[in-house]
Structures are given as structure tokens and as C-alpha cells.
Scaffold this active site. Structure first.
Site, mmCIF file in Angstrom:
data_model
loop_
_atom_site.group_PDB
_atom_site.id
_atom_site.type_symbol
_atom_site.label_atom_id
_atom_site.label_comp_id
_atom_site.label_asym_id
_atom_site.label_seq_id
_atom_site.Cartn_x
_atom_site.Cartn_y
_atom_site.Cartn_z
ATOM 1 C CB CYS A 335 -8.744 7.664 -5.822
ATOM 2 S SG CYS A 335 -8.295 9.395 -5.777
ATOM 3 N NE ARG A 364 -1.594 12.868 -0.542
ATOM 4 C CZ ARG A 364 -2.152 13.582 -1.512
ATOM 5 N NH1 ARG A 364 -1.550 14.674 -1.951
ATOM 6 N NH2 ARG A 364 -3.306 13.213 -2.035
ATOM 7 C CD GLN A 382 -6.910 14.703 -1.205
ATOM 8 O OE1 GLN A 382 -7.081 13.494 -1.211
ATOM 9 N NE2 GLN A 382 -6.182 15.309 -2.103
ATOM 10 C CG ASP A 384 -10.596 12.857 -2.654
ATOM 11 O OD1 ASP A 384 -10.347 13.613 -3.592
ATOM 12 O OD2 ASP A 384 -9.760 12.144 -2.107
ATOM 13 C CG HIS A 386 -13.845 9.583 -6.442
ATOM 14 N ND1 HIS A 386 -13.698 9.297 -5.107
ATOM 15 C CD2 HIS A 386 -12.620 9.925 -6.897
ATOM 16 C CE1 HIS A 386 -12.426 9.445 -4.773
ATOM 17 N NE2 HIS A 386 -11.752 9.824 -5.831
ATOM 18 C CE LYS A 465 -3.136 19.239 -13.210
ATOM 19 N NZ LYS A 465 -2.405 19.140 -11.930
ATOM 20 C CG HIS A 511 -9.993 11.587 -9.414
ATOM 21 N ND1 HIS A 511 -9.747 10.623 -8.468
ATOM 22 C CD2 HIS A 511 -9.743 11.012 -10.614
ATOM 23 C CE1 HIS A 511 -9.343 9.512 -9.072
ATOM 24 N NE2 HIS A 511 -9.346 9.722 -10.376
#
Length: 636
Positions: A335, A364, A382, A384, A386, A465, A511
Site C-alpha cells: 500500500c 512478513r 499479493q 493488491d 488500490h 470491509k 484496497h
């Protein structure tokens, strides 16, 4: 008299002090046989709880999570009682024994190392306790009295747990027969309700999860109301074991895990085919839905992570390095990099919604005990995205995102349900903004008729979410996709756009991920398909088997023809019997096996056997290739 509000909104009156069980019986005797616990004003409680004031009550059966929880919590106490009976009151110290998803466990401290023979013996004793139908009775004790009681029994773990509780609380205890345990409950009214039990395995577990403390023995089990339900569950576990992605990953040569990099998967050529096909499909879908792909660096400096809040709130999960004597972090999420890309140029309301997507490799730190094949790793990709938009565009964009999710999941034969998580207590932002954002998500779900569960207060602190839970071919659920409205990042990174009035405004930001993690999604697909991938995903789509050496040239001609068309095809020309080579190809779960001999050479045909079928079909070679191309194109 006290008033009780039922789930359907009706109100009944009962005498103050009436037990929940007697109230259930007053509603329906047949229902009372099924109810395992009740929620009183939302709190899961024993049936023997006395109703002292006006309240709302819901009945919980084994079909409800709360009912199963009470059922399996009692099962764990039956386990502890059986162990005490068999191995001696003074030779066994009990730690904790909760219910968990699909079962229960109990951590115990004893010198004897337990094995399968012990589990069988303990299970028989548990079944005996069930037949005894012992009442499970709740009581309370003063803190000092409870400490003395457990200290006298040598139960040091129970004493430690009590000492960690506030000094002014009463300690709740549950007794069944000769056995009393420290527990907050709730429990069943008696042990006789637990009709079907299976102890599954015993492992090691550190006391309180602390590797500096003693290793205890953890006995896992499961329980059901009926033996038929237990048998069905155990059959499902057997099938799941056959589909274990770690086992199939090795057999099909897809990926491997090594001690040189725990939690960091190695993808082999076959696995890379699947991975790349997933990525190619992801790119094609996102292109059609109007996304632009970006790529951001894997390592970024401390200042950025402080700005995003990760340095203060996520540091224990991150990896770090130093460059030119300055602190840097390996990104745990994409992000912040996406925010930087947005800020590289000014934006107008006319550009919005602006959709950017990234296949970003993130790292992570997971505890070694939590690592599990591809499902729980320390680095993963990921997918991802946005989306930056005007407030007026929220619902339309959410609808569009759900359309994308629906298309992707249906392609893999995965059904799903949605869960809407609302404002938590520690949220930021105004009531108005939260109400607008939550209403937009709720309306998007309602307007498309998508069934969903509401998780009150379970949203992120920066916004509500929607989570998407996929159901695989065994009926197991996996949380993959998510759509999160964010009211924090645009503020932290001072994101703006020029509105119609010429002034700067904050964009609304979403997201979202559809695969979640490509690595984990591959693991899910391996188990969903049991390794037998649809032809468009299969590492090898066709295996050609010439009957003898004189048929090899024809096989290689077919291979070249298919290879030039982009198909993944191999020839097995070893001097082995065709039946042996066919069985080997079936074990490798190759979608199509083609046998070629004299007849096929003469007639320019192929003898085709599809994976999982016992019959062979003869087709013109061109017709087979056309059929294969159509299946790949349509992602059948």
C-alpha cells in the site's frame, strides 16, 4: 416476572430465577432436546443459568457455532477427567482445554509420553464417562479458596491461571462426578450429550505458547452429536489428507520447502506453469476491468513506514536492513508504495476512479510453528489493487469489484459467501464518514442480492470491509478476497484531487485483493482439484505414448504441431509397456493421454484418454487439437 425477547421478536414472561433449560422446555420439549446452550443478551451461557432480569435469549443447537462450542468444551473436560482416572490424580497436571474449530484439545503435564495406544484407551474411558451421564454443575469460589483447592491437588498451572485473574472476581468451577475444573464455561447440562468422540493425535505445546516454558502434551480430539456425523467428518479428513497440497506438491513436482529458507517456498518448473497461468489470467481480467499495473520497490526507508504507521504498529512482523547507515524495511504490504505512485502527479476528478494493481512480493515474519506449506509462508505475492475514487462512486466501484471477484472465483469452480465487517471501537474518522462508507458496502451487497453475514465491530480501524470466503470441493472455506474502504491512508499521505470547484479534495480509497496470496491460492487450488488441474492450468496438458519405436516419429510430429500452437505436450518414448506408461501419466494427473500406433499413423488420428476416465476415444488429430484449444480458451 421477567420478560424474555425471542429471536423472532416475540416476548414471553417467566418467573424470576427460572433456568434457561426450563424456559426452553416451556417453549418446546422437542426443541429442549436439541438446544445445547443459550445466548443471553449476546453472551453464550449454560442451560442451567438462572434468568434474573429482562433479556433477549436465543437458542443454540449443534448447528450454531455457540452450541458446538459448548458441546466441544464439555468434550475437553471429559478428556481431562478420563486422563486423570487412567493415569492417577497426582501424576497428571492439567493446563488448558478449550474448544476449537472442528474439535477440542487439552494440554497436560505428565511424565509418560502418550502414543496411539494411550489415545485408544483414553477414548474408551471418555465413552464410559459419557454413558455415566454425569451432570455438569457450575459453582463459584472466592479467589483464595480456589487457589488453595488447586494447590492442594498439585495443579500448579491452574493456580497460575487464577493468580492472573483480578483479585476481586469470583472463580467459576465446573464439576462432573469426581472431577472439578477451573473454567469460565459454558458447558452442556451433562456428559451424556456427547455421543460420538474421536481422539485424533497428541503433539507438543509450550505452556502459554512460550518456548522458554515447559513443553506439555496436547491431545487433540473432535466430537459430534451422532456417530454418522463423526464418520462423515473423518471420511472428509481422509480425503483432505489425500489432497494435502504439501504431499501433492512433492508428487507432482510443483514446489518444495527447505531448511535453508523456512517459510520461503521454492517453485519448480511445473509449479511455475501454474503460477504464470494464474498471473496471465489475472492480468487479462484486470485489463478488461480498467486497471493499470504498477510495480513498487521491495525495500523502502524507515520514514515511509513511520508515515504509514507500520513502524509503530506492525514492526514485530517486519524484516529490516540498513543502507548507508539508515534504517530500511522489506515491505510487508504494497500500500505505501501505491500511495507514492499516486502522488507523482496531480489528479483531477475527471480521472477518477483510478484503478492501479500490483503483483507485489511481500515479506512478513511468521513464527516457525505457524508455517504451513504454501498456506502460511514468510514471503508471498499479493495481488493488491488500490482504487481512488469520488465519494459518489463508492457503490458503483464496489459493485464492479464484486463482479470481478465473481468472475474469477467462478472460473475455478469456487463458490463463496461474503462477510461485512463494521466499525470497531478503536476506529478513526467521523460518524458521518463511517455511516456513508458502511452503507455503500451494504447497499452494494443488497442490490446484487448477495447473501452475507455482518460482523459487528470487526472492521479495520481505518474503514469497513467485505471479506470473501471461498468454498472448495470438500466444502471447506478459505478467506481470500477482501474489499476494504480506507479513510486513513489518503489522510496520512495527503492524497488529493482537483474537484469541479477547482479546490483540492481527498479521494476515497479502496484496497482489494482477489487471490489474496498467489502462493496460498495455488495451495488452495491443489487441494480443490486434488492435483488434477483443468487443462488450461495443467503443467503438462498432453502426454503422447507411442506403442513402439516405429510410432515415435509420428508422436514427435504431433508434439511439434501442438507445441507450435502453444500447447504443453510431452512424448514418453521409453521402452516400457504402454499400460505402465499410461498408469504413470494418470498418477501425474495429466489431463489427456494419447496413444499412437499403426492405425493412428495411417489414419492421422489419436487414441485419447481423459484423466479419471477408463475409456479411450479415437479422434482425428486436428479435431483433438481444436477441442483442446477450445477448452483452454474457455478455461473449462
Amino acid at each position: 416476572m421477567v420478560k424474555i425477547t425471542m429471536k423472532d421478536g416475540s416476548i414471553r414472561e417467566v418467573e424470576q430465577g427460572t433456568t434457561a433449560l426450563d424456559f426452553v422446555k416451556s417453549v418446546s420439549n422437542s426443541l429442549a432436546k436439541k438446544v445445547l446452550s443459550v445466548t443471553i443478551n449476546g453472551v453464550n451461557s449454560d442451560l442451567m443459568t438462572k434468568i434474573e432480569e429482562d433479556c433477549a435469549i436465543n437458542f443454540m443447537t449443534f448447528d450454531d457455532a455457540e452450541g458446538r462450542w459448548a458441546f466441544r468444551h464439555t468434550s475437553s473436560h471429559i478428556l481431562a477427567q478420563a486422563v486423570k482416572r487412567l493415569y492417577g490424580e497426582n501424576k497428571v497436571q492439567l493446563a488448558i482445554g478449550p474448544a476449537i474449530d472442528n474439535g477440542f484439545y487439552y494440554d497436560i503435564d505428565m511424565e509418560q509420553q502418550l502414543g496411539q495406544a494411550d489415545l485408544d484407551k483414553i477414548q474408551k474411558e471418555m465413552e464410559k464417562i459419557v454413558k455415566e451421564n454425569l451432570p455438569v454443575v457450575r459453582s463459584e469460589a472466592a479467589r483464595a479458596d480456589a487457589i488453595k483447592m488447586f494447590a492442594d491437588k498439585g495443579e500448579k498451572y491452574k493456580v497460575e491461571l487464577i493468580q492472573d485473574l483480578p483479585e476481586d472476581v469470583l472463580i467459576t468451577l465446573y464439576t462432573q462426578g469426581e472431577f472439578t475444573d477451573l473454567c469460565a464455561g459454558p458447558h452442556l447440562v451433562s456428559t451424556g450429550k456427547v455421543k460420538a468422540i474421536k481422539l485424533q493425535n497428541v503433539t507438543g505445546a509450550y505452556w502459554r505458547g512460550d518456548s522458554n516454558k515447559k513443553m506439555l502434551q496436547r491431545i487433540y480430539g473432535t466430537s459430534f452429536e451422532k456417530k454418522a456425523a463423526l464418520d462423515e467428518y473423518l471420511t472428509l479428513l481422509e480425503e483432505a489428507a489425500k489432497r494435502d497440497h504439501r504431499k501433492l506438491g512433492k508428487e507432482l513436482d510443483l514446489f518444495s520447502l527447505h531448511e535453508e529458507g523456512p517459510g520461503f517456498p521454492f517453485f519448480h518448473p511445473n509449479g511455475m506453469v501454474i503460477r504464470n497461468e494464474l498471473i496471465n489470467y489475472w492480468r487479462s481480467v484486470h485489463r478488461r476491468y480498467g486497471y493499470q499495473e504498477i510495480k513498487t520497490p521491495m525495500i523502502l526507508n524507515r520514514k515511509l513506514w513511520e508515515q504509514s504507521g507500520h513502524w509503530d504498529h506492525y514492526q514485530e512482523n517486519m524484516y529490516f536492513t540498513k543502507i548507508d547507515d539508515e534504517d530500511y524495511a522489506i515491505k510487508p504490504m504494497n500500500c505505501p508504495g501505491g500511495m507514492i505512485v499516486y502522488k507523482t502527479q496531480p489528479h483531477s476528478y475527471r480521472e477518477l476512479p483510478l484503478r492501479t494493481a500490483e503483483l507485489g512480493l511481500v515479506h512478513r515474519h511468521e513464527l516457525s510453528g505457524a508455517l504451513h506449506g504454501l498456506m502460511r509462508v514468510r514471503n508471498f505475492t499479493q495481488d493488491d489493487a488500490h482504487i481512488f475514487m469520488l465519494p459518489s462512486q463508492i457503490e458503483e466501484e464496489i459493485q464492479r469489484t464484486i463482479d470481478l471477484f465473481d468472475e474469477v472465483y467462478r472460473t475455478f469452480g469456487l463458490s463463496y459467501h461474503a462477510e461485512l465487517s463494521t466499525r470497531p471501537d478503536d476506529s478513526m474518522g467521523s460518524d458521518e464518514v463511517w455511516e456513508t462508507a458502511t452503507a455503500a458496502l451494504r447497499n452494494a451487497l443488497d442490490h446484487r442480492g448477495l447473501k452475507y453475514v455482518v460482523n459487528e465491530g470487526d472492521g479495520a480501524f481505518y474503514g469497513p470491509k467485505i471479506d470473501f470466503h471461498l468454498t472448495d470441493s470438500l466444502g471447506r472455506t478459505w478467506q481470500c478476497g477482501t474489499i476494504q474502504l480506507d479513510m486513513l491512508m489518503p489522510e496520512k499521505f495527503d492524497l488529493t484531487y482537483a474537484g469541479e470547484d477547482g479546490q483540492k479534495h481527498r479521494p476515497v480509497m479502496v484496497h482489494r485483493v482477489v487471490y489474496g496470496s498467489i502462493e496460498r491460492f495455488i495451495g488452495i487450488l491443489i487441494e480443490h482439484y486434488a492435483g488434477a488441474f483443468p487443462v488450461w492450468l495443467a503443467p503438462v496438458q498432453v502426454k503422447l505414448l507411442p506403442i513402439t519405436d516405429r510410432h515415435a516419429d509420428y508422436a514427435y510430429e504431433l508434439k511439434k504441431k501442438m507445441f507450435d500452437l502453444g500447447l504443453r505436450v510431452e512424448v514418453d518414448d521409453r521402452s516400457e509397456k504402454v499400460g505402465y506408461k499410461m498408469r504413470e501419466s494418470q498418477v501425474k494427473k495429466i489431463p489427456y493421454i494419447i496413444v499412437v500406433g499403426d492405425k493412428e499413423m495411417e489414419e492421422n488420428t489419436v487414441a485419447v484418454r481423459k484423466h479419471g476416465e477408463q475409456t479411450t476415444e479415437t479422434m482425428a488429430s486436428d479435431a483433438f487439437i481444436a477441442m483442446l484449444q477450445e477448452q483452454i480458451k474457455d478455461k473449462k
